[in-house]
Design an enzyme around this catalytic site. Structure first.
Site, PDB file in Angstrom:
ATOM      1  N   ASN A 142      -4.394  20.277 -23.911  1.00  0.00           N
ATOM      2  CA  ASN A 142      -4.368  20.278 -22.449  1.00  0.00           C
ATOM      3  C   ASN A 142      -4.835  18.944 -21.891  1.00  0.00           C
ATOM      4  OD1 ASN A 142      -3.674  22.878 -22.867  1.00  0.00           O
ATOM      5  ND2 ASN A 142      -5.636  23.761 -22.289  1.00  0.00           N
ATOM      6  N   VAL A 143      -4.221  18.583 -20.779  1.00  0.00           N
ATOM      7  CA  VAL A 143      -4.545  17.298 -20.148  1.00  0.00           C
ATOM      8  C   VAL A 143      -5.378  17.524 -18.881  1.00  0.00           C
ATOM      9  CG1 VAL A 143      -2.480  16.196 -21.088  1.00  0.00           C
ATOM     10  CG2 VAL A 143      -2.341  17.270 -18.835  1.00  0.00           C
TER      11      VAL A 143
ATOM     12  N   HIS B 149      -3.253  15.176 -26.334  1.00  0.00           N
ATOM     13  CA  HIS B 149      -2.075  14.834 -25.530  1.00  0.00           C
ATOM     14  C   HIS B 149      -2.434  13.995 -24.299  1.00  0.00           C
ATOM     15  CE1 HIS B 149       0.553  18.343 -27.293  1.00  0.00           C
ATOM     16  NE2 HIS B 149       0.407  17.326 -28.120  1.00  0.00           N
TER      17      HIS B 149
ATOM     18  N   CYS C 105      -1.618  -1.476 -11.442  1.00  0.00           N
ATOM     19  CA  CYS C 105      -2.815  -2.013 -12.101  1.00  0.00           C
ATOM     20  C   CYS C 105      -3.281  -3.249 -11.324  1.00  0.00           C
ATOM     21  CB  CYS C 105      -2.448  -2.393 -13.531  1.00  0.00           C
ATOM     22  SG  CYS C 105      -3.793  -3.125 -14.477  1.00  0.00           S
TER      23      CYS C 105
ATOM     24  N   THR D 248      -1.796  28.791 -27.483  1.00  0.00           N
ATOM     25  CA  THR D 248      -0.720  27.827 -27.686  1.00  0.00           C
ATOM     26  C   THR D 248       0.457  28.521 -28.356  1.00  0.00           C
ATOM     27  OG1 THR D 248      -0.069  25.691 -28.620  1.00  0.00           O
ATOM     28  CG2 THR D 248      -1.701  26.954 -29.882  1.00  0.00           C
TER      29      THR D 248
ATOM     30  N   GLU E 273       0.289  37.091 -26.730  1.00  0.00           N
ATOM     31  CA  GLU E 273       1.417  37.630 -27.509  1.00  0.00           C
ATOM     32  C   GLU E 273       1.473  36.959 -28.874  1.00  0.00           C
ATOM     33  OE1 GLU E 273       4.619  36.635 -24.831  1.00  0.00           O
ATOM     34  OE2 GLU E 273       4.843  34.643 -25.737  1.00  0.00           O
TER      35      GLU E 273
ATOM     36  N   ALA F 293      -7.511  35.015 -23.287  1.00  0.00           N
ATOM     37  CA  ALA F 293      -8.625  34.243 -23.860  1.00  0.00           C
ATOM     38  C   ALA F 293      -9.927  34.498 -23.087  1.00  0.00           C
ATOM     39  CB  ALA F 293      -8.292  32.764 -23.847  1.00  0.00           C
TER      40      ALA F 293
HETATM   41  P1  OAD Z   1       3.035  26.841 -24.039  1.00  0.00           P
HETATM   42  O1  OAD Z   1       3.412  27.124 -22.632  1.00  0.00           O
HETATM   43  O2  OAD Z   1       4.095  26.468 -24.996  1.00  0.00           O
HETATM   44  O3  OAD Z   1       2.277  28.106 -24.633  1.00  0.00           O
HETATM   45  C1  OAD Z   1       1.235  28.747 -23.942  1.00  0.00           C
HETATM   46  C2  OAD Z   1       0.729  29.884 -24.795  1.00  0.00           C
HETATM   47  O4  OAD Z   1      -0.385  30.471 -24.151  1.00  0.00           O
HETATM   48  C3  OAD Z   1       1.751  30.995 -25.038  1.00  0.00           C
HETATM   49  O5  OAD Z   1       1.797  31.308 -26.421  1.00  0.00           O
HETATM   50  C4  OAD Z   1       1.186  32.174 -24.220  1.00  0.00           C
HETATM   51  O6  OAD Z   1       1.494  33.425 -24.793  1.00  0.00           O
HETATM   52  C5  OAD Z   1      -0.299  31.876 -24.250  1.00  0.00           C
HETATM   53  N1  OAD Z   1      -1.086  32.422 -23.126  1.00  0.00           N
HETATM   54  C6  OAD Z   1      -0.744  32.513 -21.811  1.00  0.00           C
HETATM   55  N2  OAD Z   1      -1.753  33.011 -21.078  1.00  0.00           N
HETATM   56  C7  OAD Z   1      -2.788  33.223 -21.944  1.00  0.00           C
HETATM   57  C8  OAD Z   1      -4.114  33.716 -21.787  1.00  0.00           C
HETATM   58  N3  OAD Z   1      -4.616  34.090 -20.601  1.00  0.00           N
HETATM   59  N4  OAD Z   1      -4.888  33.792 -22.906  1.00  0.00           N
HETATM   60  C9  OAD Z   1      -4.403  33.440 -24.119  1.00  0.00           C
HETATM   61  N5  OAD Z   1      -3.154  32.966 -24.315  1.00  0.00           N
HETATM   62  C10 OAD Z   1      -2.355  32.865 -23.255  1.00  0.00           C
HETATM   63  O7  OAD Z   1       1.890  25.721 -23.972  1.00  0.00           O
HETATM   64  P2  OAD Z   1       1.276  24.840 -25.149  1.00  0.00           P
HETATM   65  O8  OAD Z   1       1.321  25.551 -26.450  1.00  0.00           O
HETATM   66  O9  OAD Z   1      -0.017  24.337 -24.664  1.00  0.00           O
HETATM   67  O10 OAD Z   1       2.677  18.725 -24.049  1.00  0.00           O
HETATM   68  O11 OAD Z   1       2.307  23.634 -25.190  1.00  0.00           O
HETATM   69  C11 OAD Z   1       2.094  22.557 -26.053  1.00  0.00           C
HETATM   70  C12 OAD Z   1       2.510  21.263 -25.402  1.00  0.00           C
HETATM   71  O12 OAD Z   1       3.847  21.374 -24.903  1.00  0.00           O
HETATM   72  C13 OAD Z   1       1.701  20.889 -24.177  1.00  0.00           C
HETATM   73  O13 OAD Z   1       0.514  20.196 -24.500  1.00  0.00           O
HETATM   74  C14 OAD Z   1       2.631  20.013 -23.419  1.00  0.00           C
HETATM   75  C15 OAD Z   1       3.927  20.759 -23.601  1.00  0.00           C
HETATM   76  O14 OAD Z   1       5.071  20.011 -23.492  1.00  0.00           O
HETATM   77  C16 OAD Z   1       2.465  17.602 -23.324  1.00  0.00           C
HETATM   78  O15 OAD Z   1       2.307  17.604 -22.123  1.00  0.00           O
HETATM   79  C17 OAD Z   1       2.439  16.361 -24.095  1.00  0.00           C
END
Ligand code: OAD
Length: 245
Positions: free
Chosen positions: A101-102, A118, A147, A187, A214, A230
């Site tokens: 997360n950013v 990231h 800049c 994730t 899920e 979470a």
């Molecule tokens: P995703 O949107 O791909 O996945 C989010 C995950 O969080 C899913 O598996 C959901 O089921 C889960 N989720 C949602 N709500 C939740 C909750 N309350 N508790 C627990 N789990 C929950 O996001 P990321 O896996 O973070 O990259 O995506 C990875 C990267 O893809 C990000 O860092 C971003 C994106 O493109 C960049 O910005 C570089």
């Protein structure tokens, strides 16, 4: 919420913990995920916003999108999931949090041993040669921002097709190889190299725990998949670890 005794006992005995988070940990703080029902990549095209090509062909558009996300994130507060992770850091001799997360919410919750693999939405860096980076939490007044050297600034975020920051990556990989327990939270497990961390940790002998609303590709290899939010699961789990310790 009942947890397997083996899970609780391992978390009590462990000394080296790594936690990996994705956008799901911040969902309960009101920040949209990327691939969910209301996820950002359902509404916007990643290749038009999160690639170096997109940025250099339309920097105003890309900056507008990040500025909009900054405003959303600026209103968000850490939730109980972030809080428990910050608390856990103080309880283990070796602890590393690797976040995709950013949004900076882990630091806001008090986490200190964090690799933001990231990048960080509040940081911008020079696209010229001067390598200056700026931590700027105020709204951006000029798009694209510049800049001091006159070159354009870019968000300090790893875009698709770009390499991860090498120092953070090496730190993360070392911790993954050496940990007793890896907890992967919120994730989808589609973005590499983070998606490979559970398998690497497990091959090196760690227990892998997943927390998600899920099942994901990570569930296939995880020793435990805890289904739920979470912000609910983490406090309940930690409560049991501490109470029975
Ligand atoms: P995703 O949107 O791909 O996945 C989010 C995950 O969080 C899913 O598996 C959901 O089921 C889960 N989720 C949602 N709500 C939740 C909750 N309350 N508790 C627990 N789990 C929950 O996001 P990321 O896996 O973070 O990259 O995506 C990875 C990267 O893809 C990000 O860092 C971003 C994106 O493109 C960049 O910005 C570089």
């Amino acid at each position: 919420m009942g947890f397997e005794p083996k899970l609780i006992a391992t978390l009590q005995q462990a000394t080296r913990i790594v936690i990996v988070t994705g956008s799901g940990i911040s969902a309960e703080s009101g920040i949209p995920t990327f691939r969910g029902e209301d996820g950002l990549w359902k509404k916007y095209r990643a290749e038009e916003l999160a690639t170096p090509e997109a940025f250099y062909s339309n920097p105003e558009l890309v900056w507008e999108w990040y500025d909009w996300r900054r405003q959303l994130i600026g209103k968000a507060e850490p939730n109980p999931g972030h809080d428990v992770i910050a608390m856990m850091e103080g309880e283990y001799p070796e602890f590393l949090l690797i976040t995709q997360n950013v949004d900076g919410l882990h630091r806001k919750a008090g986490s200190r041993n964090v690799v933001e693999i990231h990048g960080n939405i509040w940081r911008a860096r020079c696209t010229g040669g001067c390598e200056t980076s700026y931590l700027e939490e105020n709204p951006i007044t000029q798009l694209p921002p510049k800049c001091n050297c006159g070159a354009m600034l870019r968000p300090d975020i790893v875009w698709f097709g770009e390499s991860l920051p090498i120092e953070g990556l090496l730190r993360a990989e070392k911790a993954i190889q050496e940990c007793d327990v890896l907890i992967v939270i919120g994730t989808s497990g589609y973005v590499y190299p983070v998606a490979s961390f559970p398998m690497i940790a497990q091959a090196a002998g760690a227990m892998v725990v997943e927390i998600n609303i899920e099942r994901t590709p990570i569930s296939q290899i995880a020793d435990f998949t805890l289904l739920g939010k979470a912000g609910d699961v983490l406090p309940a789990l930690w409560n049991e670890v501490v109470q029975k310790g």
